[in-house]
Design a protein around this motif. Structure first.
Motif, mmCIF file in Angstrom:
data_model
loop_
_atom_site.group_PDB
_atom_site.id
_atom_site.type_symbol
_atom_site.label_atom_id
_atom_site.label_comp_id
_atom_site.label_asym_id
_atom_site.label_seq_id
_atom_site.Cartn_x
_atom_site.Cartn_y
_atom_site.Cartn_z
ATOM 1 N N PHE A 110 0.954 -1.038 0.006
ATOM 2 C CA PHE A 110 -0.017 0.049 -0.035
ATOM 3 C C PHE A 110 0.787 1.092 0.079
ATOM 4 O O PHE A 110 2.006 1.165 0.465
ATOM 5 N N GLN A 111 0.417 2.187 -0.740
ATOM 6 C CA GLN A 111 0.962 3.699 -0.439
ATOM 7 C C GLN A 111 0.291 4.359 0.455
ATOM 8 O O GLN A 111 -1.287 4.191 0.657
ATOM 9 N N SER A 112 0.834 5.077 1.640
ATOM 10 C CA SER A 112 0.023 5.531 2.651
ATOM 11 C C SER A 112 0.453 7.081 2.963
ATOM 12 O O SER A 112 1.876 7.279 2.697
ATOM 13 N N THR A 113 -0.503 8.042 3.295
ATOM 14 C CA THR A 113 -0.018 9.274 3.727
ATOM 15 C C THR A 113 -0.810 9.288 5.180
ATOM 16 O O THR A 113 -1.708 8.961 5.348
ATOM 17 N N ARG A 114 0.259 9.864 6.000
ATOM 18 C CA ARG A 114 -0.233 10.193 7.265
ATOM 19 C C ARG A 114 0.382 11.703 7.781
ATOM 20 O O ARG A 114 1.383 11.937 7.477
ATOM 21 N N VAL A 115 -0.761 12.576 8.145
ATOM 22 C CA VAL A 115 -0.782 14.014 8.219
ATOM 23 C C VAL A 115 -0.498 14.040 9.873
ATOM 24 O O VAL A 115 -1.476 13.438 10.600
ATOM 25 N N PHE A 116 0.751 14.722 10.178
ATOM 26 C CA PHE A 116 0.714 14.600 11.692
ATOM 27 C C PHE A 116 0.647 16.106 12.027
ATOM 28 O O PHE A 116 1.097 16.860 11.346
ATOM 29 N N GLN A 117 0.126 16.559 13.236
ATOM 30 C CA GLN A 117 0.046 18.072 13.590
ATOM 31 C C GLN A 117 0.548 17.936 15.102
ATOM 32 O O GLN A 117 0.339 17.310 15.961
ATOM 33 N N ARG A 118 1.547 18.688 15.355
ATOM 34 C CA ARG A 118 1.811 19.329 16.638
ATOM 35 C C ARG A 118 0.744 19.869 17.362
ATOM 36 O O ARG A 118 0.612 20.857 17.348
#
Length: 166
Positions: free
Chosen positions: A133-141
């Motif tokens: 799979f290709q995955s995108t995870r968006v993190f926010q501080r």
């Protein structure tokens, strides 16, 4: 050259010699800061992977932001509550999860976008799932902690010469 000119010259030389190291230190700190932020995000991403592998709902709940939205590879959109319900009921169990080709893109100092390839094997809603799979995870501080605010996964299909491209 008069004494006042010599003093002015010496004073300017001293100021320049003091400012150059300060400028170099500031630039170094700026570069180190980005490197440090990337390392923090990479560590948070590793914690996410470990929580998924260990079905650690307590850890995962702390990692997801309250406004979390996840999109599974089959297009199902899930809130944090829905995601956590699936984890707690063991409707979602990850047996193996390998992350590679990871890239961390910083957007300022409070948002990071992580893209990677995932090799995954697990059980999801009584269906066996395995593949790449290709995955995108968006993190926010948030309050000093990196939290996942968005996740999306797309199944990677083997390339075929017969496929049409857009």
């Amino acid at each position: 050259m008069s004494n006042s000119r010599i003093r002015s010259f010496v004073l300017i030389a001293m100021l320049v010699s003091l400012c150059l190291p300060a400028s170099a230190w500031w630039q170094h700190g700026k570069k180190t800061g980005k490197r440090d932020l990337r390392a923090e995000v990479s560590a948070a991403d590793t914690q996410w992977r470990n929580a998924m592998l260990n079905s650690d709902a307590v850890a995962l709940e702390k990692m997801l932001s309250e406004d979390y939205i996840g999109i599974t590879s089959n297009g199902q959109v899930m809130t944090k509550i829905q995601w956590m319900d699936r984890m707690r009921s063991h409707a979602m169990q990850v047996k193996s999860l390998t992350v590679d080709d990871m890239k961390v893109k910083l957007v300022g100092q409070r948002v990071a976008i992580v893209t990677s390839s995932l090799d995954l094997e697990g059980d999801f809603d009584d269906h066996k799932v395995h593949g790449r799979f290709q995955s995108t995870r968006v993190f926010q501080r948030i309050d000093g902690t990196w939290k996942i605010t968005n996740f999306e996964s797309t199944r990677q299909r083997p390339y075929s010469h017969n496929q049409q491209t857009d």
